[in-house]
Design a protein around this motif. Structure first.
Motif, PDB file in Angstrom:
ATOM      1  N   ARG A  30     -10.873   5.717  -2.026  1.00 16.27           N
ATOM      2  CA  ARG A  30     -11.469   5.197  -3.304  1.00 16.27           C
ATOM      3  C   ARG A  30     -12.908   5.148  -3.030  1.00 16.27           C
ATOM      4  O   ARG A  30     -13.725   5.336  -4.019  1.00 16.27           O
ATOM      5  CB  ARG A  30     -10.675   4.108  -3.546  1.00 16.27           C
ATOM      6  N   ARG A  31     -13.355   4.172  -2.089  1.00 18.39           N
ATOM      7  CA  ARG A  31     -14.862   4.056  -1.834  1.00 18.39           C
ATOM      8  C   ARG A  31     -15.724   5.210  -1.809  1.00 18.39           C
ATOM      9  O   ARG A  31     -16.838   4.907  -2.480  1.00 18.39           O
ATOM     10  CB  ARG A  31     -14.970   3.267  -0.415  1.00 18.39           C
ATOM     11  N   ASN A  48       0.989  -1.154   0.017  1.00 13.78           N
ATOM     12  CA  ASN A  48       0.069  -0.032   0.027  1.00 13.78           C
ATOM     13  C   ASN A  48       0.846   1.120   0.089  1.00 13.78           C
ATOM     14  O   ASN A  48       0.473   2.205  -0.843  1.00 13.78           O
ATOM     15  CB  ASN A  48      -1.039  -0.110   1.177  1.00 13.78           C
ATOM     16  N   ASP A  65      -8.127   2.775   0.740  1.00  9.43           N
ATOM     17  CA  ASP A  65      -9.523   2.034   0.291  1.00  9.43           C
ATOM     18  C   ASP A  65     -10.644   3.081   0.572  1.00  9.43           C
ATOM     19  O   ASP A  65     -11.550   3.033  -0.179  1.00  9.43           O
ATOM     20  CB  ASP A  65      -9.794   0.752   1.169  1.00  9.43           C
TER      21      ASP A  65
END
Ligand code: NG6
Ligand code: CA
Length: 514
Positions: free
Chosen positions: A317-318, A63, A314
């Motif tokens: 992004r979500r 990551n 994440d």
């Protein structure tokens, strides 16, 4: 809602007219319509060689590496100091910590060392219309002298520019081992009040010194006072049983709080300072990370840190915020392997080099003390690649002020340079010089580094770190000798003289911002 929209439009206008018009191609300018969010992920004690994208091979950090492959990775970026408190003080105020007394590593009951009312990094962002938060390690003191942990805790982050805070008050290895949310200890039972002391013992809870049989993690040096969660700490604490943290859950807790803050503010511009506990001691990652690195708890803590970074990415992004968020990842100081607990970090290194090609580490005047991983990602705005520009975390206040179109007064952030063009990858150079701070001061100018002579031990024998102290001046050519092996002071007395004079000038001027 309406006022947000208006302020966004105003922002777009001002940035478009100032920094942005000069820096972003118009194609990119058209793409974004809101103030870009800023997420600053600040790791603790993570070394220059501790992640994959800076050369680590023993374990994977997908990551953090993703931020690098989608962003700009700096190879000559620094924290302002080789330990935590002064680095963070400098990063938030834009003032070199060595200019101000009382900014060394703080005990857990220190008072707040940043004066309310100062122009700080969060205050700048707040003024620009951002909602601001700090989640995680603080270590800049709280309250006034004689703080009562059972009442309102102030002044604190909320008084220097943050709208929200969820804090590890000092460090994982210092009491009090409780979280503070805004002005209150989380989960405190008033019938079991907290007392904290650095010096005289308080309460009658067992200490690591007297009851090693109660420990699941043993100290190697220091760290032998009150036992919390089977780990003895620096300092004494009693009470607050229902509020005490569980070290194994800490990364999850603060990552969730960070993600929650992002979620809550997804439709307005936000500035999040996510200040991880990893990979500081005590290294007690969640059991799901145990054994994952093959390097023992220190490596496992890096794997856990990487997971936390992944969660934040994440979440962005979500919520469809990736394109409109600048993510900055860096560390507060260089690496240390044995920092006071017997966690087998030394025995299990297996060839891994936390400092990479650099000399020294945390506490050291050699470059590994302050040269740290430093990556900036802003998809579509920053072209992926690497940068050799000399930059420092102390530059965030002036750079983000420029970013938001805010003008600093002359005395604000006195050592902070506007390095925004370098952060955005528009220029290859940034600072001309930088003062590094450990037990002595050093100055970097171009490829030269001068370390000011200072009496003291060669080694921190507990941590096995070369401190870089010498009675003779030291001069290194970082271009040919990144590992600072050849002291060239005797060969170039004129450069020594020039750099020593420049350092004196910066000290005497009380400020260095152009
Ligand atoms: C030192 C601690 C060390 C660490 C450091 C602060 C001892 C013997 N050593 O005094 O373990 O806590 O302070 O680290 O107590 S920092 O990253 O927050 O600066
Ligand atoms: Ca640190």
């Amino acid at each position: 809602m309406k006022s947000q929209q208006i302020s966004r439009r105003t922002f777009v206008k001002s940035v478009a007219l100032t920094a942005a018009s000069a820096l972003y191609p118009s194609r990119l300018r058209a793409a974004g319509n809101a103030k870009p969010n800023i997420v600053l992920i600040y790791a603790d004690d993570l070394g220059y060689g501790d992640v994959g994208c800076y050369g680590a091979t023993n374990f994977k950090t997908p990551n953090i590496d993703r931020i690098a492959s989608e962003g700009l990775r700096f190879t000559n970026a620094h924290s302002a100091s080789a330990t935590c408190t002064p680095s963070r003080y400098a990063m938030l105020t834009g003032q070199y910590a060595w200019r101000k007394k009382g900014t060394g590593i703080l005990p857990g009951n220190a008072r707040l060392i940043i004066e309310p009312g100062r122009t700080t990094l969060p205050a700048i962002m707040k003024k620009a219309g951002y909602t601001t938060a700090v989640v995680g390690k603080w270590h800049l003191g709280l309250g006034d002298r004689n703080l009562d942990w059972n009442a309102d805790i102030k002044p604190g982050p909320l008084d220097i520019g943050f709208d929200y805070c969820f804090l590890i008050p000092a460090t994982g290895d210092r009491v009090p081992c409780v979280y503070v949310e805004n002005r209150r200890v989380v989960g405190l039972d008033p019938a079991d009040p907290i007392q904290v002391s650095f010096g005289k013992p308080v309460g009658n809870e067992p200490t690591g010194r007297e009851h090693p049989e109660l420990l699941k993690m043993h100290p190697s040096h220091g760290h032998n006072q009150t036992i919390i969660n089977g780990i003895s700490r620096i300092g004494y604490m009693s009470g607050g049983k229902s509020a005490r943290w569980v070290d194994e859950d800490m990364a999850d807790t603060i990552t969730e709080k960070s993600a929650g803050f992002i979620e809550l503010n997804k439709s307005r511009p936000f500035f999040l300072y996510f200040s991880t506990h990893d990979i500081h001691v005590p290294r007690v990652p969640h059991p799901r990370f145990a054994g994952k690195s093959g390097l023992g708890p220190r490596g496992d803590a890096i794997v856990q840190l990487d997971w936390c970074v992944g969660k934040i990415l994440d979440t962005l992004r979500r919520l469809d915020l990736t394109e409109n968020t600048m993510v900055i990842f860096t560390s507060d100081n260089g690496p240390v392997v044995n920092d006071g607990y017997k966690d087998r970090a030394v025995e299990m290194l297996d060839g891994h080099k936390p400092s990479g090609p650099l000399r020294g580490g945390k506490y050291s005047a050699f470059d590994a003390g302050t040269r740290v991983p430093f990556i900036v990602r802003w998809p579509g705005r920053i072209k992926p690649g690497t940068s050799e520009a000399l930059v420092c975390q102390i530059d965030f206040p002036a750079s983000l002020a420029a970013f938001t179109g805010l003008k600093l007064a002359r005395d604000d952030a006195p050592d902070s340079f506007n390095i925004l063009p370098a952060l955005l990858g528009r220029t290859k150079t940034a600072r001309e010089n930088l003062v590094e701070h450990a037990r002595t001061l050093s100055i970097i100018k171009g490829h030269w580094k001068f370390i000011q002579p200072r009496k003291g031990p060669k080694m921190n024998v507990n941590t096995n770190t070369e401190l870089g102290l010498d009675l003779r001046p030291q001069l290194y050519n970082l271009k040919d000798d990144l590992g600072e092996k050849r002291n060239l002071a005797a060969d170039h007395p004129e450069i020594v003289k020039e750099l020593a004079a420049l350092l004196e000038e910066i000290k005497n001027d009380g400020r260095s911002r152009p």
